[in-house]
Design a protein around this motif. Structure first.
Motif, PDB file in Angstrom:
ATOM      1  N   GLU A  63       0.827  -1.208   0.000  1.00 28.17           N
ATOM      2  CA  GLU A  63       0.000   0.000   0.000  1.00 28.17           C
ATOM      3  C   GLU A  63       0.861   1.258   0.000  1.00 28.17           C
ATOM      4  O   GLU A  63       0.553   2.219  -0.703  1.00 28.17           O
ATOM      5  CB  GLU A  63      -0.930   0.016   1.212  1.00 28.17           C
ATOM      6  CG  GLU A  63      -2.101  -0.928   1.066  1.00 28.17           C
ATOM      7  CD  GLU A  63      -3.116  -0.715   2.164  1.00 28.17           C
ATOM      8  OE1 GLU A  63      -3.928   0.223   2.029  1.00 28.17           O
ATOM      9  OE2 GLU A  63      -3.076  -1.487   3.147  1.00 28.17           O
ATOM     10  N   LEU A  66       2.205   1.590  -3.501  1.00 30.83           N
ATOM     11  CA  LEU A  66       1.150   1.860  -4.472  1.00 30.83           C
ATOM     12  C   LEU A  66       0.643   3.296  -4.408  1.00 30.83           C
ATOM     13  O   LEU A  66       0.049   3.782  -5.369  1.00 30.83           O
ATOM     14  CB  LEU A  66      -0.017   0.881  -4.276  1.00 30.83           C
ATOM     15  CG  LEU A  66       0.298  -0.565  -4.654  1.00 30.83           C
ATOM     16  CD1 LEU A  66      -0.810  -1.497  -4.184  1.00 30.83           C
ATOM     17  CD2 LEU A  66       0.506  -0.695  -6.158  1.00 30.83           C
ATOM     18  N   GLN A  67       0.874   3.978  -3.324  1.00 36.99           N
ATOM     19  CA  GLN A  67       0.460   5.366  -3.200  1.00 36.99           C
ATOM     20  C   GLN A  67       1.395   6.310  -3.948  1.00 36.99           C
ATOM     21  O   GLN A  67       1.049   7.457  -4.197  1.00 36.99           O
ATOM     22  CB  GLN A  67       0.368   5.762  -1.729  1.00 36.99           C
ATOM     23  CG  GLN A  67      -0.762   5.048  -1.028  1.00 36.99           C
ATOM     24  CD  GLN A  67      -0.765   5.283   0.470  1.00 36.99           C
ATOM     25  OE1 GLN A  67      -0.009   6.089   0.994  1.00 36.99           O
ATOM     26  NE2 GLN A  67      -1.635   4.572   1.164  1.00 36.99           N
ATOM     27  N   LEU A  91      -5.285  -6.741  -0.283  1.00 38.57           N
ATOM     28  CA  LEU A  91      -5.288  -5.487  -1.048  1.00 38.57           C
ATOM     29  C   LEU A  91      -6.670  -5.206  -1.639  1.00 38.57           C
ATOM     30  O   LEU A  91      -7.116  -4.055  -1.639  1.00 38.57           O
ATOM     31  CB  LEU A  91      -4.216  -5.517  -2.136  1.00 38.57           C
ATOM     32  CG  LEU A  91      -2.777  -5.449  -1.620  1.00 38.57           C
ATOM     33  CD1 LEU A  91      -1.793  -5.667  -2.761  1.00 38.57           C
ATOM     34  CD2 LEU A  91      -2.512  -4.125  -0.923  1.00 38.57           C
ATOM     35  N   ARG A  92      -7.329  -6.246  -2.117  1.00 39.39           N
ATOM     36  CA  ARG A  92      -8.693  -6.052  -2.640  1.00 39.39           C
ATOM     37  C   ARG A  92      -9.621  -5.545  -1.527  1.00 39.39           C
ATOM     38  O   ARG A  92     -10.475  -4.698  -1.771  1.00 39.39           O
ATOM     39  CB  ARG A  92      -9.229  -7.344  -3.241  1.00 39.39           C
ATOM     40  CG  ARG A  92      -8.637  -7.631  -4.605  1.00 39.39           C
ATOM     41  CD  ARG A  92      -9.195  -8.894  -5.215  1.00 39.39           C
ATOM     42  NE  ARG A  92      -8.706  -9.053  -6.580  1.00 39.39           N
ATOM     43  CZ  ARG A  92      -8.516 -10.205  -7.186  1.00 39.39           C
ATOM     44  NH1 ARG A  92      -8.796 -11.338  -6.553  1.00 39.39           N
ATOM     45  NH2 ARG A  92      -8.068 -10.258  -8.419  1.00 39.39           N
ATOM     46  N   GLU A  94      -8.890  -3.638   0.782  1.00 37.88           N
ATOM     47  CA  GLU A  94      -8.578  -2.224   1.009  1.00 37.88           C
ATOM     48  C   GLU A  94      -9.033  -1.351  -0.157  1.00 37.88           C
ATOM     49  O   GLU A  94      -8.793  -0.151  -0.175  1.00 37.88           O
ATOM     50  CB  GLU A  94      -7.077  -2.043   1.254  1.00 37.88           C
ATOM     51  CG  GLU A  94      -6.599  -2.633   2.561  1.00 37.88           C
ATOM     52  CD  GLU A  94      -7.271  -1.964   3.773  1.00 37.88           C
ATOM     53  OE1 GLU A  94      -7.429  -0.721   3.773  1.00 37.88           O
ATOM     54  OE2 GLU A  94      -7.642  -2.712   4.711  1.00 37.88           O
ATOM     55  N   TYR A  96      -8.254  -1.890  -3.551  1.00 39.56           N
ATOM     56  CA  TYR A  96      -7.410  -1.925  -4.737  1.00 39.56           C
ATOM     57  C   TYR A  96      -8.006  -2.876  -5.769  1.00 39.56           C
ATOM     58  O   TYR A  96      -8.578  -3.901  -5.416  1.00 39.56           O
ATOM     59  CB  TYR A  96      -5.979  -2.355  -4.393  1.00 39.56           C
ATOM     60  CG  TYR A  96      -5.234  -1.319  -3.623  1.00 39.56           C
ATOM     61  CD1 TYR A  96      -4.554  -0.305  -4.282  1.00 39.56           C
ATOM     62  CD2 TYR A  96      -5.216  -1.323  -2.241  1.00 39.56           C
ATOM     63  CE1 TYR A  96      -3.888   0.678  -3.584  1.00 39.56           C
ATOM     64  CE2 TYR A  96      -4.540  -0.347  -1.522  1.00 39.56           C
ATOM     65  CZ  TYR A  96      -3.877   0.642  -2.206  1.00 39.56           C
ATOM     66  OH  TYR A  96      -3.219   1.610  -1.493  1.00 39.56           O
ATOM     67  N   THR A  97      -7.859  -2.521  -7.046  1.00 41.73           N
ATOM     68  CA  THR A  97      -8.275  -3.397  -8.127  1.00 41.73           C
ATOM     69  C   THR A  97      -7.063  -4.193  -8.557  1.00 41.73           C
ATOM     70  O   THR A  97      -6.028  -3.629  -8.922  1.00 41.73           O
ATOM     71  CB  THR A  97      -8.809  -2.571  -9.311  1.00 41.73           C
ATOM     72  OG1 THR A  97      -9.908  -1.794  -8.851  1.00 41.73           O
ATOM     73  CG2 THR A  97      -9.240  -3.467 -10.451  1.00 41.73           C
ATOM     74  N   ILE A  98      -7.183  -5.494  -8.495  1.00 41.39           N
ATOM     75  CA  ILE A  98      -6.080  -6.396  -8.853  1.00 41.39           C
ATOM     76  C   ILE A  98      -6.468  -7.114 -10.125  1.00 41.39           C
ATOM     77  O   ILE A  98      -7.513  -7.764 -10.180  1.00 41.39           O
ATOM     78  CB  ILE A  98      -5.808  -7.430  -7.730  1.00 41.39           C
ATOM     79  CG1 ILE A  98      -5.655  -6.756  -6.371  1.00 41.39           C
ATOM     80  CG2 ILE A  98      -4.622  -8.305  -8.095  1.00 41.39           C
ATOM     81  CD1 ILE A  98      -4.428  -5.931  -6.197  1.00 41.39           C
TER      82      ILE A  98
END
Length: 101
Positions: A63, A66-67, A91-92, A94, A96-98
């Motif tokens: 994360e 990724l920011q 991550l999903r 949170e 996020y698109t994976i």
């Protein structure tokens, strides 16, 4: 853990080949099944520390990266990516698109 891995090869010589095949073909269900087998063969507590807690740390670190504005490549073992406690699921969760499995 090394002792358990060596014992596994003696009792199931094809095990590492199945793991390699699962990874090479992207068979997430097989990777997760192998990870769960290891969980009970070694120790659930040890496995949870080795996989689950590390997944949480990996996801937190991801994360942070990724920011930023740069493209990022994350390299982790396949067992860290699968299942409800895997880095992808965390991550999903949170938002996020994976892409991918």
């Amino acid at each position: 853990m090394l002792h358990a891995a060596l014992a596994d090869v003696r009792t199931d010589p094809q095990g590492p080949l199945r793991a390699q095949e699962a990874w090479a073909t992207g068979d997430l269900a097989a990777i997760e099944a192998l990870s769960q087998e290891a969980r009970f063969e070694i120790s659930p507590t040890f496995h949870d520390r080795l996989i689950v807690l590390r997944n949480q740390r990996f996801a937190q670190a991801a994360e942070t990266y990724l920011q930023g504005a740069d493209d990022v490549l994350f390299v982790v073992g396949a067992a860290h990516l699968v299942g409800e406690t895997g880095v992808i699921a965390l991550l999903r969760a949170e938002g996020y698109t994976i892409s991918g499995p």
